[in-house]
Design an enzyme around this catalytic site. Structure first.
Site, short mmCIF file in Angstrom:
data_model
loop_
_atom_site.label_atom_id
_atom_site.label_comp_id
_atom_site.label_asym_id
_atom_site.label_seq_id
_atom_site.Cartn_x
_atom_site.Cartn_y
_atom_site.Cartn_z
N ASN A 49 0.80 -1.23 0.00
CA ASN A 49 0.00 0.00 0.00
C ASN A 49 0.83 1.29 0.00
O ASN A 49 0.34 2.33 -0.39
CB ASN A 49 -1.06 -0.01 1.11
CG ASN A 49 -0.48 -0.01 2.50
OD1 ASN A 49 0.71 -0.25 2.68
ND2 ASN A 49 -1.31 0.26 3.48
N GLU A 108 5.00 -3.42 11.95
CA GLU A 108 3.71 -2.71 11.93
C GLU A 108 2.77 -3.57 11.12
O GLU A 108 2.95 -3.74 9.92
CB GLU A 108 3.86 -1.31 11.34
CG GLU A 108 2.66 -0.44 11.65
CD GLU A 108 1.80 -0.19 10.45
OE1 GLU A 108 0.67 -0.75 10.42
OE2 GLU A 108 2.21 0.55 9.54
N ARG A 145 -5.48 0.95 4.00
CA ARG A 145 -4.48 1.53 4.89
C ARG A 145 -4.64 0.89 6.27
O ARG A 145 -5.77 0.69 6.72
CB ARG A 145 -4.68 3.05 5.00
CG ARG A 145 -4.47 3.80 3.70
CD ARG A 145 -5.07 5.20 3.76
NE ARG A 145 -4.53 5.97 4.83
CZ ARG A 145 -5.30 6.53 5.78
NH1 ARG A 145 -6.61 6.37 5.76
NH2 ARG A 145 -4.74 7.24 6.74
N CYS A 146 -3.51 0.61 6.91
CA CYS A 146 -3.58 0.06 8.28
C CYS A 146 -4.31 1.03 9.17
O CYS A 146 -4.91 0.64 10.16
CB CYS A 146 -2.18 -0.14 8.85
SG CYS A 146 -1.04 -0.86 7.70
N THR A 147 -4.23 2.31 8.84
CA THR A 147 -4.82 3.35 9.68
C THR A 147 -6.20 3.79 9.18
O THR A 147 -6.70 4.82 9.62
CB THR A 147 -3.90 4.58 9.72
OG1 THR A 147 -3.56 4.90 8.38
CG2 THR A 147 -2.64 4.32 10.51
N GLU A 163 -10.32 -7.04 9.56
CA GLU A 163 -9.87 -5.88 8.81
C GLU A 163 -10.17 -6.11 7.33
O GLU A 163 -9.50 -6.94 6.72
CB GLU A 163 -8.36 -5.79 9.06
CG GLU A 163 -7.68 -4.65 8.45
CD GLU A 163 -6.17 -4.66 8.73
OE1 GLU A 163 -5.60 -5.71 9.03
OE2 GLU A 163 -5.59 -3.58 8.61
#
Ligand code: G3P
Length: 479
Positions: free
Chosen positions: A158, A253, A286-288, A381
């Site tokens: 990503n 992460e 996105r992880c966030t 997720e």
């Protein structure tokens, strides 16, 4: 020549002795857009050997010279931002504008890293023995920061450029060598980015880039005796890397199930705008990204209405056209997302803005209301354009749900009461809590860390520099 992009070793672009290549698939067309080399284990061995030699000399290179080189790389990345961004558009279907800003952000990161490194790495400690009982002032300890050796950097699809640079910058500035293993989707952008380091005059052997399937060289890389540090961003693979890795520092992460807690007193228009942006930028990959809204029942109806209006304004299309929602990275990813949505559908979630729609890897944005804890979407997720809303009776219930997740990357809270915001942030067991804004890693000098299965260690420029050095002491014994 097999026509594939070459891998990088000893300052040269090479074809693999394997004779094999790996295809990079354009997520929009689902056709092969590039080929890269499938590197062999023997080639990986050579990379570690060269890196080890080059690192010894690099560790002796003055900090100001290392900084100068990183500034040069940054300038080259800005100069070549467009062609690198074009690769991102093709390989990972990132919208054109976001692709360009990823490259520019990476150049900024390198400049900052050079400056921060000059100050931070140049400072050590001087300790005198007489502060400890029974000792006199005849022992002086000089503690300094020295490099770890060879850092293995594994960024995800990503952010193939930015999350490579966020590892390379601190690693190199701190005097380490780097072996970069780019993701297969994003490998060509990664190779172009690496070329900026080469063109800036990075010493031969200090950086190597190994392309190939993780299944073939992944374990070999991460378990290699030549590795002195692993910095990995990605999914659950990070957990198995952590289990198998030797006695080396790890920076991990991994995933996130970032929640947005919306309190009854929140500015709902602001919350809705922030949540839509947070959930759907880069199609939720996105992880966030905001991956679950937990809203107090009293304002749920109003919030869902505002979210629906926001979602209706998203443009669905191609990354070249700079659409908001673009095809997700692979058909297996699209299948996984579809599975989560079907599960929620069977268990009674409400589809607020229409039914599930998919063409190839392109998924239309979905807003699902009345999601409940028995649905997979309450915990997993999706990494896609899906926003689940769970209505909660109280903020305490929202916090409890957040803390029951195996993830703990980021989260956010919307309220007009700063006292409540701080109390909620303190109660949320996540690496970062944003108040009245969506989760985000940037600006890139902020600490960035995940709790539980979301990661190990903290990133952000200063923290990454600190993580990529070890302390060395010289004790001077006086008469
Ligand atoms: O998904 C990777 C993570 O680092 C997100 O970064 O900049 O989108 O918040 P950002």
């Amino acid at each position: 020549s097999n026509g594939a992009y070459k891998y990088f070793l000893d300052g040269q672009w090479r074809e693999s002795e394997s004779g094999k290549t790996v295809s990079v698939t354009n997520p929009s067309t689902r056709q092969t857009c590039y080929q890269v080399q499938a590197c062999t284990q023997g080639e990986v061995d050579k990379m570690f050997e060269s890196a080890k030699v080059a690192q010894k000399a690099w560790a002796k290179t003055p900090l100001w010279k290392r900084a100068e080189l990183l500034h040069k790389v940054a300038a080259l990345m800005r100069q070549h931002a467009k062609p690198i961004a074009d690769c991102l558009v093709k390989e990972v279907a990132k919208p054109a504008k976001d692709s360009l800003s990823e490259v520019v952000r990476s150049a900024d990161l390198l400049d900052y890293c050079a400056e921060e490194g000059l100050r931070f790495l140049g400072e050590g400690q001087l300790l005198a023995a007489d502060s400890f009982p029974g000792h006199a002032r005849n022992k002086l300890c000089l503690a300094s920061k020295v490099p770890l050796g060879v850092v293995l950097a594994i960024p995800p699809f990503n952010y193939p450029v930015n999350l490579a640079v966020s590892k390379l910058g601190p690693a190199l500035m701190a005097g380490n060598a780097v072996l970069l293993k780019p993701p297969s989707q994003g490998a060509v952008a990664g190779l172009h980015m690496a070329h900026c380091f080469h063109a800036a005059g990075l010493p031969t052997g200090l950086l190597a880039v190994a392309t190939g399937r993780g299944a073939e060289i992944g374990d070999y890389l991460t378990m290699h005796p030549g590795v002195n540090c692993i910095s990995f961003t990605g999914g659950d693979t990070g957990i198995s890397i952590s289990r198998k890795a030797g006695m080396v520092p790890l920076q991990m992460e991994l995933g996130g199930k970032d929640v947005a807690i919306v309190c009854a007193d929140a500015d709902l228009a602001l919350a809705a705008r922030a949540i839509v942006r947070g959930a759907f930028s880069y199609s939720g990959q996105r992880c966030t990204a905001v991956k679950l809204v937990l809203v107090e029942a009293a304002v749920a109806e109003a919030l869902v209405g505002a979210l629906a209006a926001g979602v209706a304004g998203l443009r669905v299309g191609l990354p070249e056209e700079d659409a908001d929602i673009t095809p997700v990275v692979s058909s297996s990813s699209a299948d996984f997302i579809e599975g989560l949505v079907r599960d929620a559908q069977e268990k009674g979630a409400t589809f607020v803005n229409g039914a599930f729609r998919r063409e190839g890897n392109l998924l239309w944005p979905l807003l699902l209301d009345h999601v409940r804890p028995d649905m997979r979407l309450a915990w997993e997720e999706p990494f896609g354009p899906v926003l689940p809303v769970m209505r909660v009776a109280s903020v305490a219930e929202a916090v409890a749900h957040c803390n029951a997740s195996k993830y703990g990357l980021q989260g956010c809270v919307f309220t007009r009461d700063i006292n409540a915001a701080i109390a909620i942030s303190d109660a949320m067991e996540t690496g970062t809590v944003q108040v009245n804004a969506p989760p985000a890693r940037g600006p890139d000098h902020f600490p960035f860390q995940g709790f539980r299965d979301s990661g190990i260690g903290s990133q952000g420029i200063r923290n990454s520099l600190a993580m990529m050095v070890k302390t060395k002491s010289t004790v001077i014994n006086l008469d």
